[in-house]
Motif scaffolding. Structure first.
Motif, mmCIF file in Angstrom:
data_model
loop_
_atom_site.group_PDB
_atom_site.id
_atom_site.type_symbol
_atom_site.label_atom_id
_atom_site.label_comp_id
_atom_site.label_asym_id
_atom_site.label_seq_id
_atom_site.Cartn_x
_atom_site.Cartn_y
_atom_site.Cartn_z
ATOM 1 N N GLY A 19 0.829 -1.198 0.000
ATOM 2 C CA GLY A 19 0.000 0.000 0.000
ATOM 3 C C GLY A 19 0.861 1.245 0.000
ATOM 4 N N ALA A 20 0.223 2.377 -0.062
ATOM 5 C CA ALA A 20 0.954 3.642 -0.018
ATOM 6 C C ALA A 20 1.675 3.797 1.320
ATOM 7 N N ASP A 21 1.100 3.222 2.389
ATOM 8 C CA ASP A 21 1.703 3.229 3.723
ATOM 9 C C ASP A 21 1.155 2.035 4.507
ATOM 10 N N LYS A 22 1.666 1.849 5.710
ATOM 11 C CA LYS A 22 1.276 0.684 6.509
ATOM 12 C C LYS A 22 -0.228 0.680 6.812
ATOM 13 N N LEU A 84 1.025 1.304 -10.309
ATOM 14 C CA LEU A 84 2.374 1.889 -10.249
ATOM 15 C C LEU A 84 3.154 1.687 -11.547
ATOM 16 N N ALA A 85 2.610 0.944 -12.492
ATOM 17 C CA ALA A 85 3.350 0.535 -13.691
ATOM 18 C C ALA A 85 3.896 1.709 -14.504
ATOM 19 N N PHE A 86 3.184 2.803 -14.566
ATOM 20 C CA PHE A 86 3.611 3.917 -15.406
ATOM 21 C C PHE A 86 4.136 5.106 -14.609
ATOM 22 N N LEU A 87 4.442 4.880 -13.338
ATOM 23 C CA LEU A 87 4.961 5.946 -12.487
ATOM 24 C C LEU A 87 6.477 5.853 -12.360
ATOM 25 N N ASN A 88 7.090 6.975 -12.046
ATOM 26 C CA ASN A 88 8.540 7.048 -11.850
ATOM 27 C C ASN A 88 8.851 7.723 -10.520
ATOM 28 N N GLY A 89 10.129 7.711 -10.183
ATOM 29 C CA GLY A 89 10.610 8.439 -9.018
ATOM 30 C C GLY A 89 9.939 8.010 -7.737
ATOM 31 N N ASP A 91 7.054 8.464 -6.766
ATOM 32 C CA ASP A 91 5.683 7.981 -6.943
ATOM 33 C C ASP A 91 5.609 6.458 -7.025
ATOM 34 N N SER A 92 6.753 5.799 -7.273
ATOM 35 C CA SER A 92 6.762 4.330 -7.367
ATOM 36 C C SER A 92 7.134 3.674 -6.035
ATOM 37 N N GLU A 93 7.182 4.454 -4.969
ATOM 38 C CA GLU A 93 7.523 3.939 -3.647
ATOM 39 C C GLU A 93 6.273 3.697 -2.809
ATOM 40 N N CYS A 111 9.559 1.324 -0.043
ATOM 41 C CA CYS A 111 9.935 0.240 -0.947
ATOM 42 C C CYS A 111 9.735 0.700 -2.397
ATOM 43 N N VAL A 112 10.679 0.397 -3.263
ATOM 44 C CA VAL A 112 10.550 0.738 -4.686
ATOM 45 C C VAL A 112 9.867 -0.430 -5.384
ATOM 46 N N PHE A 113 8.720 -0.159 -5.993
ATOM 47 C CA PHE A 113 7.979 -1.184 -6.727
ATOM 48 C C PHE A 113 8.283 -1.047 -8.217
#
Length: 145
Positions: A19-22, A84-89, A91-93, A111-113
């Motif tokens: 998730g975005a956070d715990k 998250l497939a098309f995100l960078n930086g 934003d992919s964490e 975490c980097v996805f």
């Protein structure tokens, strides 16, 4: 799951939340396999007093968890990863929690996805969802109670 278990166990007893956070983390439906790779940095030197034998010290660590399964549209965890497939930086964490069968919890904040496949394959296959979860700093490890 009992925290006092011993012995062997089936791999499916490992569980992951994302998730975005715990606080927003949830399971990921229809995941089938995972592999873990530890990238360890080892410093090596050959001092005179060791008569040619090497000395070593583990000085760095990183973890990559590769998770593969099926794309399940409408499942919160599956949709989170696919989104998250098309995100960078940054934003992919996000957050990844890994609960071991004995109850140990390893948490990766930031975490980097790295999404590597969302739906590609043979026309008769079920659409896959495949990604890597790469550690980004030291994880929090909470041993089983």
């Amino acid at each position: 799951m009992s925290q006092t278990r011993t012995g062997v166990y089936p791999v499916y007893e490992n569980q992951f939340t994302v998730g975005a956070d715990k606080e927003t983390a949830t399971g990921i439906a229809d995941m089938e396999t995972f592999n873990v790779s530890f990238d360890n940095g080892v410093e090596e030197w050959k001092p005179f007093n060791q008569e040619g034998w090497s000395r070593r010290l583990l000085t760095a660590k990183a973890v990559t968890i590769t998770i593969n399964g099926k794309r399940n549209i409408g499942d919160t965890g599956n949709d989170y990863i696919a989104g998250l497939a098309f995100l960078n930086g940054r934003d992919s964490e996000g957050y990844l929690g890994w609960t071991f069968p004995d109850g140990t919890l390893v948490e990766f904040e930031g975490c980097v996805f790295n999404v590597t496949n969302i739906g590609a394959g043979d026309s008769i296959n079920v659409g896959p969802l495949e990604f890597e979860a790469l550690s980004n700093g030291k994880p929090k490890v909470t041993p089983a109670a």
